[in-house]
Design a protein around this motif. Structure first.
Motif, mmCIF file in Angstrom:
data_model
loop_
_atom_site.group_PDB
_atom_site.id
_atom_site.type_symbol
_atom_site.label_atom_id
_atom_site.label_comp_id
_atom_site.label_asym_id
_atom_site.label_seq_id
_atom_site.Cartn_x
_atom_site.Cartn_y
_atom_site.Cartn_z
ATOM 1 N N LYS A 1 0.829 -1.210 0.000
ATOM 2 C CA LYS A 1 0.000 0.000 0.000
ATOM 3 C C LYS A 1 0.859 1.254 0.000
ATOM 4 C CE LYS A 1 -3.958 2.245 2.161
ATOM 5 N NZ LYS A 1 -5.030 2.143 3.174
ATOM 6 N N LYS A 2 1.949 1.232 0.734
ATOM 7 C CA LYS A 2 2.829 2.404 0.772
ATOM 8 C C LYS A 2 3.426 2.674 -0.600
ATOM 9 C CE LYS A 2 6.925 4.246 3.119
ATOM 10 N NZ LYS A 2 7.968 3.992 4.140
ATOM 11 N N HIS A 3 3.727 1.618 -1.349
ATOM 12 C CA HIS A 3 4.384 1.786 -2.649
ATOM 13 C C HIS A 3 3.390 2.070 -3.773
ATOM 14 C CE1 HIS A 3 7.811 1.579 -5.277
ATOM 15 N NE2 HIS A 3 7.257 0.637 -6.027
ATOM 16 N N PHE A 4 2.226 1.392 -3.748
ATOM 17 C CA PHE A 4 1.285 1.490 -4.862
ATOM 18 C C PHE A 4 0.002 2.255 -4.525
ATOM 19 C CE2 PHE A 4 3.588 -2.555 -5.864
ATOM 20 C CZ PHE A 4 4.236 -2.088 -6.998
ATOM 21 N N GLY A 5 -0.219 2.595 -3.246
ATOM 22 C CA GLY A 5 -1.409 3.360 -2.879
ATOM 23 C C GLY A 5 -2.653 2.516 -2.696
ATOM 24 N N GLN A 6 -2.556 1.214 -2.812
ATOM 25 C CA GLN A 6 -3.665 0.278 -2.617
ATOM 26 C C GLN A 6 -3.150 -0.950 -1.882
ATOM 27 O OE1 GLN A 6 -4.549 -0.121 -6.950
ATOM 28 N NE2 GLN A 6 -6.677 0.256 -6.377
ATOM 29 N N THR A 7 -4.050 -1.633 -1.179
ATOM 30 C CA THR A 7 -3.666 -2.918 -0.606
ATOM 31 C C THR A 7 -3.645 -3.952 -1.724
ATOM 32 O OG1 THR A 7 -5.912 -3.656 -0.141
ATOM 33 C CG2 THR A 7 -4.816 -2.303 1.554
ATOM 34 N N PRO A 8 -2.993 -5.080 -1.517
ATOM 35 C CA PRO A 8 -3.008 -6.127 -2.542
ATOM 36 C C PRO A 8 -4.429 -6.561 -2.908
ATOM 37 C CG PRO A 8 -1.337 -6.600 -0.909
ATOM 38 C CD PRO A 8 -2.103 -5.435 -0.393
ATOM 39 N N THR A 9 -5.302 -6.674 -1.927
ATOM 40 C CA THR A 9 -6.685 -7.083 -2.197
ATOM 41 C C THR A 9 -7.398 -6.035 -3.031
ATOM 42 O OG1 THR A 9 -6.753 -8.332 -0.127
ATOM 43 C CG2 THR A 9 -8.863 -7.784 -1.147
#
Length: 367
Positions: free
Chosen positions: A333-341
């Motif tokens: 989330k820190k890197h892409f702005g979303q959780t994996p789910t």
């Protein structure tokens, strides 16, 4: 057969950029009168083989120059069947040739001609057999090996079919006293050869954009790494080698991304440098070793989340060596702005479902 060469003047280079002459030659770049040159050749098609050697020699003479290395005369069999694909780059008095030869090659029995240079052969597949000095036998460089030696004259050589090799020509000034009359051999996967290979790949990619200072630095760094190969060690104090060291470490990390033992210490050990030297090399290019590894693992995990049959979040966390799924989720989330789910759901919503019927234009028109 296709070949592309540079031209000898900026005016011609601009005029002929991305064009072909009547021989099917595309011309770009500086040429032999400048400090850099590049040409590529591909004569692997059967109908191109009889003209392959002429194209290669023409590219060498116009882009590299006989003053860097004089190509020898070849046997009639080689002249009639020269199936080679490769790229050759010149930086000042050094040349790098990456070659893939489908056919065997052999020089004439007495090539003739004086030379004063250092030659390095790095063989990945096949074999390159080199004529020895008077009173000495031939030397064969087999797959997975390298050889570096000083040449005072042209010597005969032959290569096997299905050869993949890198051939380097280097000015003798700093290397000749180090080598003397010795031919130094060793494994192509040694740390020093990995660094040298990473640098040559970088030069192939960037030479067209290098200014005069960059071209001079490229040759100087080639020589420094060739000295490291000859001595079997990397000079920690040589700052010019930092980009090549960082590139070699990245290449190694990319091949070991899923390995639990991947770490700065493991990379440093494999590349035969200290951990401090490795961190300094990454700092010189504005990066950190641990950050590079973590970001590459996150990138691969994101690709896996978009796959049709994906692993669970906990399985991905374990595969890419995160402590647990919570740690993986926070980093993602820190890197892409979303959780994996969240990312997986968004990707699935944006993809057409194989079970969802597409609109039928024929049905709409008939209605």
């Amino acid at each position: 057969m296709s070949a592309s060469y540079g031209t000898r003047s900026p005016q011609v280079g601009v005029e002929a950029m991305n064009t072909r002459d009547r021989r099917g030659i595309r011309r770009t770049g500086d040429g032999v009168d400048g400090a850099r040159g590049v040409f590529t050749v591909d004569s692997t098609a059967p109908e191109a083989a009889p003209r392959g050697l002429d194209a290669f020699r023409r590219g060498w003479q116009t882009q590299i120059g006989d003053d860097v290395f004089q190509l020898p005369a070849f046997s009639p069999e080689t002249t009639g069947d020269f199936r080679v694909k490769g790229k050759v780059t010149k930086v000042h008095g050094a040349a790098i040739a990456d070659l893939h030869a489908a056919s065997a090659t052999r020089t004439a029995e007495v090539p003739g001609g004086d030379q004063d240079l250092v030659a390095m052969y790095i063989v990945r597949r096949g074999a390159w057999t080199l004529g020895g000095a008077p009173g000495h036998g031939d030397r064969a460089v087999s797959a997975g090996q390298f050889l570096v030696r000083h040449l005072g004259r042209l010597t005969a050589f032959e290569t096997s079919a299905d050869l993949t090799a890198k051939f380097l020509v280097l000015p003798p000034g700093e290397l000749k006293p180090l080598l003397g009359n010795r031919a130094i051999t060793g494994p192509a996967e040694s740390a020093e050869v990995r660094l040298l290979t990473a640098l040559t790949d970088m030069i192939h990619t960037t030479v067209a954009d290098l200014g005069p200072a960059g071209v001079a630095a490229a040759q100087g760094t080639l020589i420094e790494l060739a000295k490291a190969v000859a001595k079997g060690r990397f000079d920690d104090g040589e700052s010019r080698l930092a980009p090549a060291l960082a590139r070699a470490a990245k290449d190694l990390a990319d091949r070991r991304l899923a390995a639990p033992e991947l770490s700065p210490a493991m990379l440093a050990r494999e590349l035969n440098v200290s951990v401090r030297t490795l961190h300094r090399a990454f700092a010189a290019v504005g990066e950190q070793v641990g950050t590079y590894i973590r970001h590459r693992r996150l990138h691969e995990a994101r690709l896996a989340l978009a796959a049709p049959s994906r692993l669970s979040v906990s399985e991905l966390a374990a595969h890419w060596q995160f402590a647990d799924s919570s740690h993986f989720t926070r980093a993602f989330k820190k890197h892409f702005g979303q959780t994996p789910t969240e990312y997986a759901r968004a990707t699935e919503a944006a993809s057409p479902s194989p079970h969802r019927p597409l609109p039928s234009h024929a049905s709409a028109e008939s209605a």
